[in-house]
Design an enzyme around this catalytic site. Structure first.
Site, mmCIF file in Angstrom:
data_model
loop_
_atom_site.group_PDB
_atom_site.id
_atom_site.type_symbol
_atom_site.label_atom_id
_atom_site.label_comp_id
_atom_site.label_asym_id
_atom_site.label_seq_id
_atom_site.Cartn_x
_atom_site.Cartn_y
_atom_site.Cartn_z
ATOM 1 N N HIS A 17 9.391 33.710 -0.395
ATOM 2 C CA HIS A 17 8.345 33.736 -1.413
ATOM 3 C C HIS A 17 8.712 32.949 -2.663
ATOM 4 C CE1 HIS A 17 5.649 36.609 0.600
ATOM 5 N NE2 HIS A 17 6.770 37.090 1.114
ATOM 6 N N HIS A 104 16.383 44.812 9.772
ATOM 7 C CA HIS A 104 16.156 43.587 9.012
ATOM 8 C C HIS A 104 17.439 43.228 8.275
ATOM 9 C CE1 HIS A 104 13.644 40.457 7.388
ATOM 10 N NE2 HIS A 104 12.566 40.985 7.931
ATOM 11 N N ASP A 351 4.282 38.782 12.273
ATOM 12 C CA ASP A 351 4.014 38.402 13.665
ATOM 13 C C ASP A 351 4.304 39.583 14.582
ATOM 14 O OD1 ASP A 351 3.543 35.317 13.912
ATOM 15 O OD2 ASP A 351 5.163 35.511 12.454
#
Length: 406
Positions: A17, A104, A351
């Site tokens: 980002h 993650h 996704d």
């Protein structure tokens, strides 16, 4: 680190980002006609929002060439390129201020650096691969023009749904009458499949019946706010023999390094892969044969185009496994950074399955590996060509300079 390659060196930058992502490419030969359109075609295949099987994040991923070219021709100097992040939503990740997302990289990045990006996984995000894909597109154009090399990847499985590729082995584990590691139909597909055929399907699986089943499986994961993994198979055609740097930079070792550096990868196999372990050497060996042009080839190609870590001129084919995406919208029982138990339901756009968009990333990293290895081998050949011919060794030990394939 953020640089890959020795002579064709690719350095990527950017987080999920931040203002932009991109790359610096050093070592591209001068004199190559290059325009943003040459790069954009692959970036558009990688970008989000392509279909209802991918994240709805709306990024056009338009590339801007910053340096290294003049009037559409490479100068041999570093090529700088960037792609702006236009559809950031860092507020979607406020939960990660408290919770490390399961499986993650939030926790591990914090452990390594003592600081982490506040949103989107930062550098661990697949947004980082934009620079790779752009660099790979440049490498591909050179490889195609200079050597006729073709690189085509496709989705070969989603979850337990696989494109038909193998022949069932005998039930008797002591029976050495093993079937071929890969079916004749799949080997034919490896030799003929094109990107146009692959892109006919939103799954990027060039087998209509399997693709339809894959679509249903991905949609099922999406509707359940879950995710699913899969594999990508890639073939590289018309690669010269002699590429690869034994012993630590064997061609397949460098290729494996490249593939396993892609986010979400969990496995790599080349040629017959793990299936080849079930086949006796008498059936797995690749006998040599003389081709019409006088060069040597092999009657089979279970080696996947590489022997002793060096390319032999046959097609190179391999498979890469991608795990189910870690970020899902289902509520998960976990703990906060301070160890306090809690429930995390991630927001954001994700996704449900990464493999359709991973196809151009696999192709890009394959192109970068081939390009780098070619430049290394050609530098060796050039240095050797300046020496007088060898006359003290038998012909079987020496390859004449004019007959080097690469």
């Amino acid at each position: 680190m953020s640089t890959f390659g020795k002579l064709f060196r690719v350095t990527t930058y950017g987080e999920s980002h931040c203002a932009s992502v991109g790359a610096i490419i050093d070592g591209c030969p001068p004199g190559l006609e290059l325009s943003p359109a040459d790069i954009q075609v692959q970036l558009s295949r990688r970008r989000p929002g392509q279909s209802n099987l991918t994240t709805p994040r709306d990024e056009k991923d338009l590339v801007h060439l910053q340096s290294g070219t003049e009037r559409g021709v490479t100068l041999g100097t570093p090529i700088g390129l960037l792609v702006k992040n236009e559809d950031q939503r860092p507020h979607d990740y406020s939960e990660t201020d408290l919770y490390p997302r399961p499986s993650h990289a939030d926790y591990t990045y914090l452990e390594k650096y003592g600081i982490k990006a506040s949103s989107g996984g930062g550098r661990s995000s697949a947004r980082e691969t934009i620079g790779r894909v752009a660099a790979g597109a440049i490498a591909e154009k050179y490889l195609k023009l200079a050597y006729g090399i073709e690189i085509v990847a496709f989705v070969s499985s989603v979850g337990k749904i696989q494109i038909p590729s193998t022949v069932a082995s005998p039930d008797d584990v002591d029976n050495d009458d093993a079937q071929d590691a890969l079916s004749e139909e799949f080997r034919k597909l490896l030799g003929t499949v094109t990107r146009q055929e692959v892109d006919k399907y939103p799954t990027r699986c060039p087998h209509s019946e399997t693709s339809e089943r894959m679509t249903k499986r991905i949609i099922r994961a999406k509707e359940a706010q879950d995710s699913i993994g899969g594999t990508v198979t890639c073939v590289i055609r018309h690669v010269p023999s002699g590429l690869g740097e034994p012993v630590f930079d064997k061609f397949e070792a460098t290729l494996g390094h490249a593939m396993l550096s892609i986010p979400a990868t969990k496995g790599f196999e080349i040629g017959s892969g793990f299936k080849g372990t079930e086949v006796p050497g008498s059936k797995h060996n690749d006998p040599f044969v003389r081709r019409a042009d006088g060069s040597l080839g092999t009657t089979t190609n279970w080696s996947g185009g590489i022997q002793g870590g060096i390319t032999n001129g046959e097609d190179i084919y391999f498979r890469v496994g991608f795990k189910s995406p870690a970020t899902i919208s289902q509520a998960q029982q976990t703990v906060q950074y301070d160890g306090t138990p809690g429930e995390l339901a991630a927001r954001g756009r994700h996704d449900p399955c990464v493999v359709p968009r991973a196809v151009p990333i696999v192709e890009a990293m394959a192109a970068i590996v081939v390009m780098d290895q070619l430049l290394i081998q050609n530098s060796r050949k050039t240095a050797a060509s300046l020496l007088p011919p060898i006359t003290t060794l038998p012909p079987s030990m020496v390859r004449t300079k004019s007959s080097h394939a690469a």
